[in-house]
Design an enzyme around this catalytic site. Structure first.
Site, PDB file in Angstrom:
ATOM      1  N   ALA A  66       0.859  -1.187   0.000  1.00 45.09           N
ATOM      2  CA  ALA A  66       0.000   0.000   0.000  1.00 45.09           C
ATOM      3  C   ALA A  66       0.892   1.232   0.000  1.00 45.09           C
ATOM      4  O   ALA A  66       2.027   1.187   0.500  1.00 45.09           O
ATOM      5  CB  ALA A  66      -0.871  -0.007   1.251  1.00 45.09           C
ATOM      6  N   GLY A 110       0.610  -5.229   0.668  1.00 49.66           N
ATOM      7  CA  GLY A 110      -0.557  -5.372  -0.207  1.00 49.66           C
ATOM      8  C   GLY A 110      -0.204  -6.025  -1.535  1.00 49.66           C
ATOM      9  O   GLY A 110      -1.069  -6.623  -2.186  1.00 49.66           O
ATOM     10  N   GLU A 113      -0.245  -9.617  -0.791  1.00 48.19           N
ATOM     11  CA  GLU A 113      -1.653 -10.001  -0.605  1.00 48.19           C
ATOM     12  C   GLU A 113      -2.400 -10.073  -1.934  1.00 48.19           C
ATOM     13  O   GLU A 113      -3.238 -10.946  -2.143  1.00 48.19           O
ATOM     14  CB  GLU A 113      -2.330  -9.008   0.351  1.00 48.19           C
ATOM     15  CG  GLU A 113      -1.768  -9.139   1.756  1.00 48.19           C
ATOM     16  CD  GLU A 113      -2.217  -8.018   2.663  1.00 48.19           C
ATOM     17  OE1 GLU A 113      -1.862  -6.848   2.404  1.00 48.19           O
ATOM     18  OE2 GLU A 113      -2.937  -8.292   3.629  1.00 48.19           O
ATOM     19  N   GLU A 133       4.337  -5.214   7.212  1.00 50.70           N
ATOM     20  CA  GLU A 133       3.494  -4.238   7.927  1.00 50.70           C
ATOM     21  C   GLU A 133       3.897  -4.084   9.397  1.00 50.70           C
ATOM     22  O   GLU A 133       3.701  -3.033   9.998  1.00 50.70           O
ATOM     23  CB  GLU A 133       2.020  -4.652   7.854  1.00 50.70           C
ATOM     24  CG  GLU A 133       1.402  -4.577   6.473  1.00 50.70           C
ATOM     25  CD  GLU A 133       1.560  -5.848   5.659  1.00 50.70           C
ATOM     26  OE1 GLU A 133       2.382  -6.716   6.018  1.00 50.70           O
ATOM     27  OE2 GLU A 133       0.855  -5.970   4.627  1.00 50.70           O
TER      28      GLU A 133
END
Ligand code: COA
Length: 259
Positions: A66, A110, A113, A133
């Site tokens: 992200a 992300g 993911e 993260e």
């Protein structure tokens, strides 16, 4: 159409989506998420496309997570709504056609993911993959805590999420986080060959395969078997099934039309 996401149509019923923010390691900001959702929506109803490749621009990153810049002043409710609105992970998983992640470099947070929401993953041996993260005082928010243990087991999921360590494409293949790791110079050709193979199949059978395999996550075995039987029988109504069976019996290559 958007500059932050390039869409190419390639021979063999293939579409290639390239996240295009190489100067920011292809980090996912709101604009990229929105572009991914729009592209998936268009490609879902494009009958010329049977398989999608997702990758990142440049030779450094697939997607480095992200966009951390967007976290700075985000408030909890806004953050929750933004994640709900822009759930690219579920959109990829629910996309009715196969999606292959071509992991060409940093595949973090992300990005990791999103690769896990894809149906298949091929990485460069040199790619760096992880869920960092924890370094930000966070946990994965794009499904990592749920999809990672399903792919690699609880122990590796705990280790990757709690330590934030990055592993190479090679190591990711060894633990089942990707299905194949190939030298970087062979990545594109390996993925194209895989995509061409899949793109030559019946799109209805491909959708049935995706839906039944994903159903195994949420259905008990007896319900899953029933669901599979339903799809299997339904495929007997398709021209593609008649073509596949006919081609086998006539010892020729099947030409699937998607009807
Ligand atoms: N969000 C926003 N910007 C990011 C980013 C991210 N997730 N990842 C990289 N970038 C930006 C950097 O800020 C830098 O921008 P700048 O040139 O304007 O300063 C640019 O991309 C290049 O990154 P840089 O850190 O200089 O490259 P590097 O080769 O030294 O390191 C990484 C590469 C991927 C290891 C490092 O950028 C990194 O750790 N990124 C964050 C990964 C992460 O935590 N992802 C999960 C987020 S929840």
């Amino acid at each position: 159409m958007s500059d932050v996401l390039l869409t190419e149509k390639l021979d063999g019923h293939i579409a290639k989506l390239t996240v295009n923010r190489p100067d920011k390691m292809n980090a996912l900001n709101g604009e990229v998420r929105c572009a991914i959702l729009g592209a998936l929506d268009r490609l879902a109803s494009d009958e010329g496309v049977r398989v999608v490749i997702l990758t990142g621009a440049g030779d450094k990153a697939f997607i480095a997570g992200a966009d951390i810049g967007e976290f700075k002043d985000a408030r909890p409710v806004e953050q929750y709504r933004a994640m709900q609105r822009g759930d690219i992970y579920l959109a990829v998983e629910r996309f009715p056609k196969p999606v292959i992640a071509m992991i060409n470099g940093y595949c973090l947070g992300g990005g990791c993911e999103l690769s896990m929401a894809c149906d298949m993953r091929v990485a460069a041996t040199t790619a760096k993959i992880g869920q960092p993260e924890i370094n930000l005082g966070l946990i994965p928010g794009g499904g990592g805590s749920q999809r990672l243990p399903r792919l690699v087991g609880e122990g590796w999921a705990m280790r990757l999420i709690m330590s934030g360590e990055m592993i190479t494409g090679d190591k990711a293949a060894a633990i089942g986080l990707v299905e194949a790791a190939v030298p970087p110079e062979e990545l594109e050709s390996h993925v194209m060959e895989l995509a061409k193979n899949i793109g030559s199949r019946s799109p209805i059978a491909l959708q049935a395969a995706k839906e039944t395999i994903l159903a195994a996550r949420r259905m008990p075995l007896d319900e899953g078997l029933k669901f599979e039987r339903g799809w299997f029988s339904l495929l007997f109504s398709t021209d593609d099934m008649a073509e596949g069976v006919g081609a086998f019996l006539e010892k020729r290559k099947a030409e699937f039309r998607g009807s």
